[in-house]
Design an enzyme around this catalytic site. Structure first.
Site, PDB file in Angstrom:
ATOM      1  N   HIS A   1       1.878   2.921  -5.244  1.00  0.00           N
ATOM      2  CA  HIS A   1       0.854   2.650  -6.264  1.00  0.00           C
ATOM      3  C   HIS A   1       1.342   3.046  -7.662  1.00  0.00           C
ATOM      4  O   HIS A   1       0.555   3.454  -8.517  1.00  0.00           O
ATOM      5  CB  HIS A   1      -0.472   3.347  -5.934  1.00  0.00           C
ATOM      6  CG  HIS A   1      -0.960   3.053  -4.556  1.00  0.00           C
ATOM      7  ND1 HIS A   1      -1.109   1.773  -4.068  1.00  0.00           N
ATOM      8  CD2 HIS A   1      -1.314   3.867  -3.530  1.00  0.00           C
ATOM      9  CE1 HIS A   1      -1.538   1.814  -2.831  1.00  0.00           C
ATOM     10  NE2 HIS A   1      -1.648   3.073  -2.464  1.00  0.00           N
TER      11      HIS A   1
ATOM     12  N   ASP B   1       0.869  -1.186   0.000  1.00  0.00           N
ATOM     13  CA  ASP B   1       0.000   0.000   0.000  1.00  0.00           C
ATOM     14  C   ASP B   1       0.906   1.236   0.000  1.00  0.00           C
ATOM     15  O   ASP B   1       0.675   2.181   0.731  1.00  0.00           O
ATOM     16  CB  ASP B   1      -0.896  -0.025   1.258  1.00  0.00           C
ATOM     17  CG  ASP B   1      -1.912   1.120   1.274  1.00  0.00           C
ATOM     18  OD1 ASP B   1      -2.203   1.684   0.199  1.00  0.00           O
ATOM     19  OD2 ASP B   1      -2.416   1.460   2.367  1.00  0.00           O
TER      20      ASP B   1
END
Ligand SMILES: C[S@@+](CC[C@H](N)C(=O)[O-])C[C@H]1O[C@@H](n2cnc3c(N)ncnc32)[C@H](O)[C@@H]1O
Length: 235
Positions: A112, A109
């Site tokens: 990206h 996370d």
């Protein structure tokens, strides 16, 4: 459904508002009470690390970020490291310290960005994820956004596949959807498509109906869900 047993308002992470936990619950069920080793790329304020800490009561949680939060106090079973997801030496250092036998779960996370995600994926997947372990890539849909650094919208103009007016064209325009297939071969979406190729390794290396596969996939399964991709490493 482990997440329903937690007071979710305590955790400062967009994993809650975005509804990701319902999907995590399904994939994480068999690990709930186990001494799971979890690595998350991208810490931000540390909300998700605290969430995983409480989610896996016997687990060890590690997080890496290019900039660590300044006010995240020491917490038992949580380890923080500062560095980039593209620095493979750094990733190996963290892995050897926290999970020398390999991580059970790795969640990306962080940036990206397709190329960054690809570099950390293959390094961690090949070297630091246990067989049967799970690698999750969040927010891969950024690759369809025009305002994301390596994103690109899909053109809504359909390109005719066949000369207009031909018999084949007349038949196909009836059965094909209005928008013919467009492609993203680069960025985050391009990378996810490379993972599909890896899942198909048996057919890719077989090459033809009568060909013989030279290897099977490194993945036992891949699930492409909205905003989340789950890759299970083959045993
Ligand atoms: C979406 S936030 C993480 C949120 C956190 N996982 C949560 O759920 O609370 C993304 C984080 O990735 C970090 N980041 C961006 N690029 C990075 C990179 N190349 N390597 C490591 N971390 C990066 C940013 O500093 C930011 O803190």
């Amino acid at each position: 459904m482990r997440s329903t047993q937690l007071s979710l308002e305590k955790y400062d992470s967009d994993k809650i508002s975005s509804g990701y936990l319902a999907r995590y619950d399904v994939f994480f069920e068999s690990w709930i009470d186990k001494p799971v080793k979890l690595l998350e790329l991208g810490i931000h304020r540390g909300g998700s690390l605290l969430l995983w800490h409480d989610y896996f009561v016997a687990g060890t949680v590690a997080g890496i970020d290019i900039k660590l939060p300044s006010n995240f106090g020491p917490v038992d079973r949580i380890h923080l490291y500062e560095g980039s997801q593209t620095d493979t030496q750094f990733l190996s250092h963290v892995s050897h310290q926290v999970a020398p036998e390999g991580f059970d779960i790795i969640i990306d996370d962080a940036s990206h960005l397709g190329e960054f995600t690809r570099v950390s994926f293959w390094h961690l997947f090949d070297n630091h994820l246990k067989p049967g372990g799970l690698y999750v890539i969040e927010d891969w849909g950024t690759g369809y956004w025009s305002d994301w650094p390596d994103g690109k919208t899909i053109s809504s103009r359909s390109r005719p596949l066949f000369r207009a007016g031909s018999m084949l064209s007349n038949v196909l325009t009836k059965v094909l959807p209005k928008r013919s297939l467009s492609s993203h071969s680069a960025g985050m979406v391009g990378f996810i498509k490379q993972l599909v190729d890896e899942q198909a390794a048996t057919d890719v290396t077989r090459g033809s109906w009568k060909g013989k596969p030279t290897r099977s996939s490194k993945f036992s399964e891949i699930t492409i869900a909205p905003s989340m991709v789950f890759v299970r490493k083959a045993q």
